[in-house]
Design a protein around this motif. Structure first.
Motif, short mmCIF file in Angstrom:
data_model
loop_
_atom_site.label_atom_id
_atom_site.label_comp_id
_atom_site.label_asym_id
_atom_site.label_seq_id
_atom_site.Cartn_x
_atom_site.Cartn_y
_atom_site.Cartn_z
N UNK A 569 -13.63 -2.66 4.12
CA UNK A 569 -12.31 -2.08 4.40
C UNK A 569 -12.13 -1.84 5.89
N UNK A 570 -13.12 -1.19 6.51
CA UNK A 570 -13.02 -0.86 7.93
C UNK A 570 -13.04 -2.12 8.79
N UNK A 571 -13.81 -3.11 8.37
CA UNK A 571 -13.86 -4.36 9.12
C UNK A 571 -12.51 -5.06 9.07
N UNK A 572 -11.90 -5.05 7.89
CA UNK A 572 -10.59 -5.69 7.73
C UNK A 572 -9.53 -4.97 8.57
N UNK A 573 -9.58 -3.66 8.62
CA UNK A 573 -8.64 -2.89 9.42
C UNK A 573 -8.78 -3.23 10.89
N UNK A 574 -10.01 -3.33 11.36
CA UNK A 574 -10.26 -3.65 12.77
C UNK A 574 -9.76 -5.05 13.11
N UNK A 575 -9.89 -5.96 12.16
CA UNK A 575 -9.40 -7.32 12.39
C UNK A 575 -7.88 -7.36 12.53
N UNK A 576 -7.23 -6.39 11.95
CA UNK A 576 -5.76 -6.32 12.01
C UNK A 576 -5.30 -5.25 13.00
N UNK A 577 -6.10 -5.02 14.02
CA UNK A 577 -5.79 -4.00 15.01
C UNK A 577 -4.40 -4.18 15.59
N UNK A 578 -3.64 -3.09 15.70
CA UNK A 578 -2.31 -3.15 16.26
C UNK A 578 -1.22 -3.37 15.24
N UNK A 579 -1.59 -3.72 13.99
CA UNK A 579 -0.58 -3.94 12.94
C UNK A 579 0.03 -2.60 12.53
N UNK A 580 1.31 -2.63 12.17
CA UNK A 580 1.97 -1.41 11.73
C UNK A 580 1.43 -0.98 10.37
N UNK A 581 1.69 0.26 10.02
CA UNK A 581 1.19 0.78 8.75
C UNK A 581 1.79 0.04 7.57
N UNK A 582 3.06 -0.34 7.66
CA UNK A 582 3.68 -1.06 6.55
C UNK A 582 3.03 -2.41 6.33
N UNK A 583 2.68 -3.09 7.43
CA UNK A 583 2.00 -4.39 7.30
C UNK A 583 0.60 -4.20 6.75
N UNK A 584 -0.09 -3.16 7.23
CA UNK A 584 -1.42 -2.86 6.71
C UNK A 584 -1.38 -2.60 5.20
N UNK A 585 -0.41 -1.82 4.76
CA UNK A 585 -0.32 -1.50 3.34
C UNK A 585 -0.14 -2.76 2.52
N UNK A 586 0.70 -3.65 3.00
CA UNK A 586 0.99 -4.87 2.25
C UNK A 586 -0.21 -5.80 2.21
#
Length: 609
Positions: A569-586
């Protein structure tokens, strides 16, 4: 030509049968809920309670027929039978030629729309017997016009009939009695055997009766009725803080149709011959398409609303697997009521700690133009099943006073009294339910628990509720926000009952407060020594220890898959650094939406109601 005469009545009959089938198949749970929110008692007291206001006979009959929705197909057939009677009476009253008999499907469609476009209004409507009142009232009003037309045109008999009909119909039918009087005034101008003088007399007398009769009844009989409402008795009210006028449209159109039908009355039968069968057939089909499409367009089709109804019916039968089955199809973002009902089912099945995030979490606003509160939708059942029986009792009483007593309220009042050990109070409500047609068996079964607390503790339905009642009762307020109140109360409870204590831990997860979580988690481990810790509790413990290091995580049996999921989970979040929360949720939901990690970081600020 003879075979053409059979087409319109066959079409009308086919449409009514199809309507009954559609209502039964697609709106079975809706019809069941309607009768749960209805109450008919076979007592004189109940009858006279309806008759203290104008239109009481309609509400009495309406509540009687509404109870038939307990068996959806039976109630649907009863409703369609009334519509068939309305079609027949209207055809005879207004002399509708057989070739245009399908025109009488217009009032049927309007009456159907008035019932199926309510949506969440079904919880707030105050008119007793609403689902049958308009149908019965319109049928009776048209029948009175028929009688008026059949009376001989001499000695002023029709004028006398207008006075007598108005005086008798208003207390029984309310606004539909006034409608009948207006229709008599209209059709008087179409009667060939009537002179101009008598037409004017009847019109003046009818209009005078419409104005004076309600005032006289208000002065001498119905003085407890609000004077502003005397002309609209038995008319539904769509007022909830403000007036929602669009819901009156079917009734306006229904009354307008009756006036037009009376104005188009022909003294003698119109020519029934079909001279252009093809054109006639095209017009018939066009009429059916317009009526059908209009009905479909106004039919309330919100999937969450119907899902809530199906879940509540399954819960009523203690079919917890059935409640969850409704959640398997993730076709829409759920309302908080759906989330609460699903979590309740998981709790009853002992699977909440492993599966509560395996279903879609959301907070979609109920599709309604007015504010909807969970207390009116599912709050009473949720409060009861979570052991907050006093709040269930409170809301049943408040809503009973505000919206009228209903079968559902009496059931919960009785169950709350039983689990509170108030046997005499329970008997009071059960005695009322014994005077219903379909709930007397349930009432007799529940009365067997009165005075037998051991039976309650052993019963599969009452035992879980009694487990949840191990807390100190206190006077407080829920501010009509069920979910927030429940979970905030849970985290304050100190208990050694494993069932109730697990809910305190779930309340801590809901709060997403680390310092609140740890005492509840440690207590859970103490009450379940040597047992596997459910996945979501492990996830929360591992996440909180990783974030703040308050507890030695090595002392907690965290499974490797839980640790690896967090790392992914944390690795995936870091890969998407800078993405908005709505994009992260999706983008994170497909892989991690079933975890507490997703819930903690990306599922905040749920809209409660």
């Amino acid at each position: 030509m003879k075979h053409l005469k059979l087409i319109p009545p066959i079409v009308v009959a086919a449409v009514l049968v199809a309507t009954a089938v559609i209502l039964t198949v697609f709106e079975g749970e809706y019809l069941w809920k309607v009768q749960e929110l209805n109450l008919f008692l076979d007592t004189k007291t109940f009858f006279w309670q309806q008759m203290v206001v104008p239109g009481g006979m309609l509400t009495w009959l309406g509540t009687f027929f509404t109870q038939l929705f307990y068996i959806p197909w039976l109630g649907a057939l009863a409703m369609c039978a009334w519509w068939a009677l309305l079609v027949w009476v209207a055809a005879r009253t207004f002399r509708i030629p057989w070739k245009w008999l399908t025109v009488l499907l217009i009032p049927v469609a309007l009456l159907l729309i008035a019932n199926v476009f309510l949506g969440y209004w079904v919880y707030y409507i105050k008119l007793r017997g609403y689902f049958f009142v308009a149908t019965i009232g319109m049928t009776a009003a048209v029948a009175l016009v028929w009688l008026y037309r059949l009376i001989p045109a001499k000695y002023g008999l029709r004028t006398v009939f207008i006075i007598l009909a108005s005086a008798c119909a208003y207390p029984l039918m309310g606004v539909y009695g006034l409608l009948a009087t207006v229709l008599m005034a209209v059709i008087a101008w179409r009667l060939k055997d009537y002179t101009l003088t008598w037409r004017i007399i009847d019109t003046i007398m009818a209009l005078a009766c419409v104005v004076i009769v309600p005032l006289l009844y208000y002065r001498w009989v119905y003085y407890q009725t609000n004077q502003d409402d005397i002309y609209m008795a038995a008319w539904p009210s769509f007022f909830l803080g403000e007036e929602y006028s669009s819901f009156y449209i079917p009734f306006y159109l229904l009354f307008a149709w009756a006036v037009v039908a009376a104005a188009c009355y022909a003294p003698r039968n119109r020519c029934a011959e079909v001279r252009r069968p093809v054109l006639w057939g095209v017009l018939q089909c066009l009429l059916l398409v317009v009526v059908g499409y209009s009905t479909y367009s106004f039919w309330y089709k919100d999937s969450n609303f119907h899902k809530e109804l199906r879940m509540q019916r399954a819960m009523e039968n203690c079919d917890w697997e059935g409640v969850l089955a409704e959640e398997k199809a993730e076709d829409d973002e759920p309302t908080r009521a759906i989330v609460m009902l699903r979590n309740l089912a998981l709790s009853r099945l002992g699977r909440q700690g492993d599966e509560m995030y395996h279903y879609r979490v959301g907070s979609k606003k109920p599709v309604a133009p007015f504010p909807v509160k969970m207390t009116q939708i599912a709050g009473k059942s949720i409060y009861y099943n979570y052991g907050q029986v006093n709040f269930c009792y409170r809301w049943c009483l408040e809503d009973g006073v505000e919206y009228g007593w209903r079968t559902e309220y009496l059931k919960y009042l009785a169950k709350c009294a039983l689990v509170n050990g108030e046997d005499q109070v329970a008997r009071k409500y059960l005695d009322l339910l014994r005077h219903t047609l379909f709930h007397r068996g349930w009432a007799e079964q529940q009365e067997s628990f009165a005075g037998h607390p051991d039976m309650l503790r052993k019963d599969k339905n009452y035992s879980p509720v009694l487990h949840m009642m191990g807390f100190q009762d206190q006077m407080t307020s829920d501010r009509a926000i069920v979910e927030q109140y429940l979970y905030q109360e849970f985290v304050r409870i100190e208990t050694d009952d494993p069932v109730l204590q697990e809910q305190t831990l779930i309340g801590a997860l809901w709060s997403k407060d680390i310092m609140t979580f740890w005492p509840r988690f440690i207590k859970y481990m103490e009450l379940h020594p040597g047992q596997r810790i459910p996945t979501h509790y492990q996830e929360a413990a591992y996440l909180y220890e990783t974030l703040e290091h308050h507890v030695d995580i090595n002392a907690i049996p965290i499974e490797d898959v839980v640790k690896q999921t967090y790392a992914n989970f944390m690795e995936r979040v870091q890969q998407m650094g800078g993405a908005s929360e709505s994009i992260l949720k999706e983008r994170m939901y497909p892989g991690f939406g079933h975890t507490f990690y997703y819930e903690y970081f990306l599922n905040r600020d749920q809209q409660l109601y």
